[in-house]
Design a protein around this motif. Structure first.
Motif, PDB file in Angstrom:
ATOM      1  N   GLY A  25     -46.920 -16.500  23.927  1.00  0.00           N
ATOM      2  CA  GLY A  25     -45.760 -15.808  23.503  1.00  0.00           C
ATOM      3  C   GLY A  25     -46.399 -14.195  23.740  1.00  0.00           C
ATOM      4  O   GLY A  25     -47.321 -13.966  24.189  1.00  0.00           O
ATOM      5  N   PRO A  26     -45.427 -13.492  23.438  1.00  0.00           N
ATOM      6  CA  PRO A  26     -45.520 -11.911  23.646  1.00  0.00           C
ATOM      7  C   PRO A  26     -47.124 -11.547  22.899  1.00  0.00           C
ATOM      8  O   PRO A  26     -47.305 -11.790  21.825  1.00  0.00           O
ATOM      9  N   GLN A  31     -43.649  -5.944  24.193  1.00  0.00           N
ATOM     10  CA  GLN A  31     -43.411  -7.095  24.832  1.00  0.00           C
ATOM     11  C   GLN A  31     -42.219  -8.013  24.406  1.00  0.00           C
ATOM     12  O   GLN A  31     -41.396  -8.704  25.127  1.00  0.00           O
ATOM     13  N   GLN A  32     -42.391  -8.172  23.042  1.00  0.00           N
ATOM     14  CA  GLN A  32     -41.391  -8.979  22.269  1.00  0.00           C
ATOM     15  C   GLN A  32     -40.061  -8.401  22.385  1.00  0.00           C
ATOM     16  O   GLN A  32     -39.005  -9.322  22.848  1.00  0.00           O
ATOM     17  N   GLU A  33     -39.967  -6.975  22.297  1.00  0.00           N
ATOM     18  CA  GLU A  33     -38.551  -6.451  22.481  1.00  0.00           C
ATOM     19  C   GLU A  33     -37.939  -6.648  23.799  1.00  0.00           C
ATOM     20  O   GLU A  33     -36.792  -6.921  23.989  1.00  0.00           O
ATOM     21  N   GLU A  35     -38.783  -9.052  25.948  1.00  0.00           N
ATOM     22  CA  GLU A  35     -38.274 -10.562  26.249  1.00  0.00           C
ATOM     23  C   GLU A  35     -37.151 -10.560  25.516  1.00  0.00           C
ATOM     24  O   GLU A  35     -36.299 -11.795  25.934  1.00  0.00           O
TER      25      GLU A  35
END
Length: 90
Positions: A25-26, A31-33, A35
């Motif tokens: 995962g991020p 990085q989450q944003e 993705e």
């Protein structure tokens, strides 16, 4: 010699276990944003109901800008002294 051979085999067998040390995962909020946005784009979930159109004049100007880049000749060699200089403060 058998001990060395056994140790080498054991080491090779343990190598794949090192790949599990990194979590899936991020790694960061940014990085989450990113993705998340890429997922929205790939699933077409955030598409605008209004299609984007360009006028004939806008298309012509874009084509002229694209063609203009071919007027510049690519140099045979890159001159590293041709650009500016970066000054650092110590």
């Amino acid at each position: 010699m058998n001990t060395l051979k056994g140790l080498c085999c054991l080491t090779l067998l343990c190598l794949p276990l090192g790949a599990h040390a990194i979590d899936a995962g991020p790694a960061s909020a940014q990085q989450q944003e990113t993705e998340g946005w890429l997922l929205l784009q790939s699933r077409n979930k955030a598409a605008s109901p209004t299609p984007q159109t360009a006028t004939a004049t806008e298309r012509e100007l874009a084509m002229q800008r694209w063609l203009k880049k071919y007027k510049y000749e690519i140099p045979d060699f890159y001159d590293p002294d041709a650009g500016g200089k970066i000054e650092t403060k110590n």
